[in-house]
Design an enzyme around this catalytic site. Structure first.
Site, short mmCIF file in Angstrom:
data_model
loop_
_atom_site.label_atom_id
_atom_site.label_comp_id
_atom_site.label_asym_id
_atom_site.label_seq_id
_atom_site.Cartn_x
_atom_site.Cartn_y
_atom_site.Cartn_z
N THR A 96 0.83 -1.21 0.00
CA THR A 96 0.00 0.00 0.00
C THR A 96 0.86 1.26 0.00
O THR A 96 0.32 2.36 0.05
CB THR A 96 -0.92 0.02 1.24
N ASP A 116 -5.20 -3.33 12.80
CA ASP A 116 -3.92 -3.35 13.48
C ASP A 116 -3.89 -4.56 14.40
O ASP A 116 -4.78 -4.73 15.24
CB ASP A 116 -3.71 -2.07 14.30
#
Length: 502
Positions: A206, A264
């Site tokens: 990304t 996360d």
């Protein structure tokens, strides 16, 4: 052969996900009761894969007696023009019940994680299955023992490099900081010091550039295990793409699903990093953790928690690990994007006057820390040794030798299209939004277009006037430049400029 279908390549890149395309009137599709998104087993000679089905409507490009395969499925089967394959429903994945148990809060042991990893590599698990697993492990849902078990399962499922009883040094950055391309410099310094540092790196997922993307601008990075070993034995180090070496191969599958979910997970991050380091044969590992409000690690507390888990799992795996906390307030260097970052790397190695000082200092800090970590090192002398190797030109010479051993050095090129973005008002630059500056570089074409990205023209603590250039957009085509520019011009608070400074 009415129970088989002719295979044709679709030419469609589905990354690592095997996909098969069938006509809605296909007799096999109807007889087996296949529907869109069905998991299908494909047998060709002595090979088989499991793929996800997409159904093609009447009048489209696929014949009723053909099955088209995505690029990854075609390669995995080793298919050739004229081949015919059989199609059937696969057996349910054995690990589905394990994932379900984790989703309901049960703890998993190494056998459970190994089953999930094995089914992942065999493509027995759908993206929904993998998303359920990733979700069940998100946040703090993996404890320390589970993290160790997952790391071992991921490490053991792929190739493992063996360097005998020699110390093997490695470093890794947890990411989130554009332009932080210290690895080529660190590897060159550490190898020039006489240590073994076989660095396997990732491509961008990304971000505007991964280390492998930047290195590929300057030298080949797709090496097999034998070629990697030849380079390392000759030069002491390498900088290659790890994706072609099957080191912890399940990790790429997990990442493909994790990224869109944007979860996360300390446990999964630790397993991802350390399984690859262990598989690469590392014995001494330095982890760089940039900390900042728009970095991946956003606070000192988050860094402490991540560091503690990295340390405990490393100890369980027999790795000697050190942590390096660095400033993550703004990008590093001037370039963001493969070629632009490569130019920064070369400027530092060549000791050029215009070399970005922050990249040089970070690389020296990391190289010095890694040299101090080496067996029999005199602690505290590593940075001076690193600086001596860089300033003398030894690091540059070693880097060029590594490039030559990997297939030959290339000078980075420049993008055809450029435009400057100027300060909306005067002030002192105190912060840059890492995530949004990275997005602009990606919209310009990075990393797919190697020369695309951003060149920063102002640095933290610089005083800038209204209308002064802050950064320069680089793109290969006017369309990509315009696309990135439209977003860039809407981000008036991308750079934090304190008022009242002229």
């Amino acid at each position: 052969m009415t129970d088989t279908l002719a295979l044709v390549p679709s030419g469609i890149d589905t990354y690592r996900q095997p996909v098969v395309y069938m006509h809605e009137d296909c007799h096999v599709c109807r007889s087996e009761g296949f529907a869109a998104q069905t998991r299908v087993r494909i047998d060709l000679k002595d090979r088989w894969i499991i793929a996800t089905l997409n159904v093609i409507a009447r009048g489209a490009w696929l014949a009723v007696d053909e099955a088209a395969l995505s690029s990854s499925a075609w390669a995995a089967l080793g298919a050739q023009a004229g081949d015919r394959a059989a199609f059937s429903h696969p057996e349910p994945p054995a690990s589905a019940s394990v994932i379900r148990a984790k989703a309901y809060g049960n703890r998993l042991d190494q056998a459970g994680f190994a089953a999930i990893v094995s089914d992942t590599l065999d493509n027995r698990l759908s993206d929904l299955d993998l998303a359920a697993f990733v979700t069940a492990c998100a946040g703090d849902r993996l404890d320390e023992a589970e993290t160790v078990a997952l790391t071992r399962a991921m490490r053991d499922a792929g190739q493992m490099l063996d360097w005998g009883d020699r110390a093997v040094l490695d470093k890794h950055c947890v990411g989130g900081l554009p332009g932080n391309r210290t690895t080529p410099i660190v590897v060159a310094i550490v190898a020039a010091a006489g240590h073994l540092v076989p660095k396997t790196s990732s491509r961008a997922i990304t971000s505007p550039a991964g280390t492998a993307d930047t290195m590929e601008v300057m030298a080949p990075v797709v090496l097999d295990g034998d070629a990697l070993r030849r380079v390392v034995e000759a030069e002491g180090g390498c900088i290659v793409w790890g994706g072609g070496l099957a080191l912890s191969p399940a990790d790429d599958h997990f990442i493909r699903v994790e990224r869109p979910l944007d979860f996360d997970s300390t446990g999964q991050l630790v397993a991802s990093v350390l399984s690859k380091k262990a598989a690469a044969g590392a014995t001494h590992v330095l982890i760089d953790m940039p900390v900042g409000p728009t970095a991946k690690v956003r606070s000192a507390g988050a860094a402490e928690a991540l560091g503690a888990r990295l340390s405990s799992v490393s100890e369980a795996l027999g790795l000697n690990l050190a942590l390096h906390i660095s400033d993550g307030v703004a990008p590093v260097g001037r370039g963001i994007g493969p070629a632009l970052e490569a130019l920064d790397v070369l400027a530092v190695l060549r000791r050029m006057p215009e070399a970005p000082g922050d990249l040089r200092e970070r690389a020296l800090d990391l190289a010095g820390h890694l040299l101090d970590l080496a067996p029999n090192a005199v602690r505290g002398q590593g940075r001076d040794r690193a600086q001596s190797l860089l300033d003398s030109g030894a690091a540059e010479a070693k880097f060029m030798a590594i490039c030559a051993a990997q297939g030959g050095f290339r000078e980075p090129g420049s993008a055809a299209q450029r435009i400057e973005i100027r300060a909306p008002h005067a002030g002192q630059l105190s912060a840059v939004d890492n995530r949004r500056i990275a997005r602009i570089a990606k919209l310009a074409g990075a990393p797919r277009q190697q020369r695309a990205g951003i060149r920063l023209l102002a640095r933290i603590r610089d005083r800038v006037d209204k209308g002064q250039p802050l950064y320069e957009l680089h793109a290969e085509t006017p369309g990509e430049l315009g696309y990135a520019l439209a977003y860039a011009e809407s981000q008036t608070d991308l750079f934090t400029l304190s008022e009242g400074v002229s």
